[in-house]
Design an enzyme around this catalytic site. Structure first.
Site, PDB file in Angstrom:
ATOM      1  N   GLY A 125       0.795  -1.218   0.000  1.00 38.66           N
ATOM      2  CA  GLY A 125       0.000   0.000   0.000  1.00 38.66           C
ATOM      3  C   GLY A 125       0.825   1.264   0.000  1.00 38.66           C
ATOM      4  N   GLY A 126       2.135   1.148   0.212  1.00 41.86           N
ATOM      5  CA  GLY A 126       3.003   2.324   0.225  1.00 41.86           C
ATOM      6  C   GLY A 126       2.871   3.157   1.474  1.00 41.86           C
ATOM      7  CB  THR A 162       5.388  -4.031   8.986  1.00 44.42           C
ATOM      8  OG1 THR A 162       3.957  -4.090   8.870  1.00 44.42           O
ATOM      9  CG2 THR A 162       5.978  -3.552   7.675  1.00 44.42           C
ATOM     10  CB  SER A 188      -0.203  -3.899  16.444  1.00 46.61           C
ATOM     11  OG  SER A 188      -1.000  -4.282  17.540  1.00 46.61           O
ATOM     12  CD  GLU A 232      10.780  -3.819   8.530  1.00 48.75           C
ATOM     13  OE1 GLU A 232      11.315  -2.901   7.887  1.00 48.75           O
ATOM     14  OE2 GLU A 232      10.673  -3.812   9.771  1.00 48.75           O
ATOM     15  N   GLY A 233      10.527  -7.553   3.544  1.00 50.39           N
ATOM     16  CA  GLY A 233      10.990  -7.695   2.170  1.00 50.39           C
ATOM     17  C   GLY A 233      12.462  -7.955   2.023  1.00 50.39           C
ATOM     18  CB  ALA A 234      15.297  -7.850   4.338  1.00 50.13           C
ATOM     19  CE1 TYR A 292       1.303   5.354  16.180  1.00 52.86           C
ATOM     20  CE2 TYR A 292       0.683   7.612  16.692  1.00 52.86           C
ATOM     21  CZ  TYR A 292       0.962   6.621  15.769  1.00 52.86           C
ATOM     22  OH  TYR A 292       0.907   6.902  14.424  1.00 52.86           O
TER      23      TYR A 292
END
Length: 533
Positions: free
Chosen positions: A131-132, A208, A211, A259-261, A452
């Site tokens: 989704g970017g 990622t 949550s 994470e795509g690594a 947060y």
């Protein structure tokens, strides 16, 4: 529909700040109005793709045609970086030095493998793109001179549903609202509703360790995942033959949060729940953040645990950020009286919802809480995805707004809260842009909670540099106070150096070994999660 290229979400939902808020920013923080908006999309100078004809033809063949390999300027700009405030400030100024050379759209697992083979053959780094919505540099590779953005939007199907086992297998490019709609047709819900819900994808949630805002009831996304499939330059990994297993270390946990690594997630099997009969949200007020946190801990540890459980500190409650869509509304004074706003939500059967709500209310009253009824809770539910739009409006008004998050054990929450606030205040004040700092407890567990933070200040002469100094100070404070460097935003490049310290040298060496085995050429999202060799 694509997300706004220079901001968040649907352009039709963007709205300017109320005058009451712009006046507050001017008087409190010295915010000066911007004299100009973002550069026009068509005026951005985009570097040439620099893809050799042989590479183009190989990519065309991998994904079934030239229409699925896009090198036009607008598409490449829309796949440049993520949606952090520094990302947006840079792209609003037309800075696209790290634009991808091409955007490639595979249709299935086999096409992903084919694209990876082409990229390995020609030495092209690959950045998976869902989704970017990354806000931690997760789409900012360490080798920006030439790379491919692998957009998974064509992989957007409900692949399988097992109503007996209550599981669903979803393709990675499926956006969360689309997933919920497909599951609802069968009477089920995933129950995963992060702030990025409207735009984020299933693959991104898994990559990622996302949550959602209802995690107290449904759990984190990594707790929902029962299996996943990973495409790598070295082949395929399939995990998840059973809900739990003692067959060695759980490979799912190694791939979740990668994470795509390590590879590209091409399917995710998740636990699903029946669509709830009832959804009820309500507000509570506590005299202090400490008192409210103690009440949340009671519910998290001893129950009954609501589906949604969150607490805003005094500043966030005063400003009204606990209900983002209500900021500047006429009744803000009443809702923002002294104290801290808590939101509780209950989802499930009518009987279970009523039972948990009554029992939780008794605990909250015993802990000093004052019930505010359903109106604050319903306002929160209505505006739960509004904060990123508010961030864009703040940028337009000349303010700087950014967020960061962490988590720790309950005994360390007060110290972590104080240390991060102090670090941010000192760093930004010294930079000449004293901040307004707000915080809420966003997720709770039996043993701890997530904090947060939202930071607002004047932009100053160099807002990106100001934030980099403040973020560095906050990261140091998080590790020093015993927190984790990220609870749900991910590592990306922004947190990588602190993650290295948190994991330790041997732990990072182990992850590097995994990456070398699955991605020997180091082309998958290079520089994200683990440092480049």
């Amino acid at each position: 529909m694509d997300m706004l290229w220079s901001g968040w979400g649907d352009p039709a939902k963007a709205a300017p700040l109320p005058e009451t808020v712009t006046g507050l920013l001017r008087d409190l923080l010295g915010v000066k109005p911007r004299t100009a908006g973002p550069v026009a999309l068509e005026d951005i100078a985009v570097p040439e793709p620099r893809l050799e004809p042989a590479v183009r033809q190989a990519l065309f063949a991998a994904v079934g045609g030239a229409e699925h390999v896009r090198t036009d300027a607008e598409t490449r700009i829309r796949h440049t970086r993520g949606k952090s405030t520094p990302d947006l400030l840079r792209i609003r100024e037309g800075e696209v030095d790290d634009v991808p050379a091409a955007v490639v759209l595979p249709a299935d697992h086999d096409e992903v493998l084919a694209v990876l083979r082409v990229c390995v053959e020609h030495g092209l780094p690959v950045v998976p793109f869902g989704g970017g919505t990354s806000v931690v540099g997760g789409l900012a590779p360490g080798r920006p001179s030439r790379f491919v953005a692998l957009d998974l939007r064509r992989m957007n199907q409900l692949l399988a549903l097992d109503p007996v086992s209550r599981t669903a297998t979803l393709a990675p490019g499926l956006r969360a609202p689309e997933a919920e709609a497909l599951l609802a047709e069968q009477g089920f819900t995933l129950g995963h509703f992060p702030q990025s819900y409207e735009w984020a994808t299933i693959g991104g949630f898994a990559a990622t360790r996302s949550s959602g805002q209802a995690s107290a009831g449904y759990g984190r996304f990594d707790e929902m995942v029962l299996g996943l499939t990973l495409a790598t330059p070295e082949g395929t990994i399939d995990t998840g033959r059973a809900p739990r297993s003692a067959a060695g270390p759980d490979l799912r946990q190694l791939l979740l949060g990668s994470e795509g690594a390590f590879g590209v997630i091409t399917s995710v099997t998740v636990r699903i729940r029946p669509v709830p009969q009832a959804r009820v949200y309500e507000g509570w007020r506590f005299a202090s953040f400490e008192e409210g946190a103690a009440a949340l801990r009671r519910l998290a540890q001893d129950g009954p645990r609501p589906t949604v459980l969150r607490l805003s500190d005094e500043t966030e409650t005063l400003i009204g950020l606990a209900q983002p869509d209500a900021i500047g509304a006429a009744d803000a004074g009443q809702r923002s009286a002294a104290g801290c706003m808590a939101i509780t939500g209950y989802e499930g059967t009518d009987e279970d919802t009523s039972y948990r709500r009554e029992r939780a209310a008794a605990v909250l009253r015993e802990c000093g809480g004052t019930p505010l009824g359903e109106e604050p809770g319903q306002r929160w539910a209505h505006g739960r995805y509004s904060a990123p739009y508010l961030r864009d409006a703040l940028l337009d008004a000349g303010a700087f707004a950014e967020t960061l998050e962490t988590a720790t054990f309950w005994s360390r929450v007060p110290g972590l809260y104080a240390c991060v606030r102090d670090a941010l205040t000192t760093a930004l004040t010294e930079a000449g842009t004293p901040p307004l700092i707000m915080c809420h407890i966003s997720h709770v567990y039996e043993n701890g909670a997530s904090l947060y933070f939202t930071v607002v200040s004047a932009q100053g002469d160099d807002p990106v540099a100001h934030w980099e100094r403040a973020k560095h100070a906050a990261n140091e404070a998080i590790l020093g106070a015993g927190g984790t460097i990220t609870h749900h935003h991910g590592v990306g490049t922004d947190h990588r150096d602190w993650y290295v310290r948190e994991a330790g040298p041997l732990g990072i060496d182990a992850l590097r070994a995994v990456k070398r085995r699955l991605d020997p050429a180091g082309l998958l999202n290079p520089g994200v999660l683990v440092p480049l060799d």
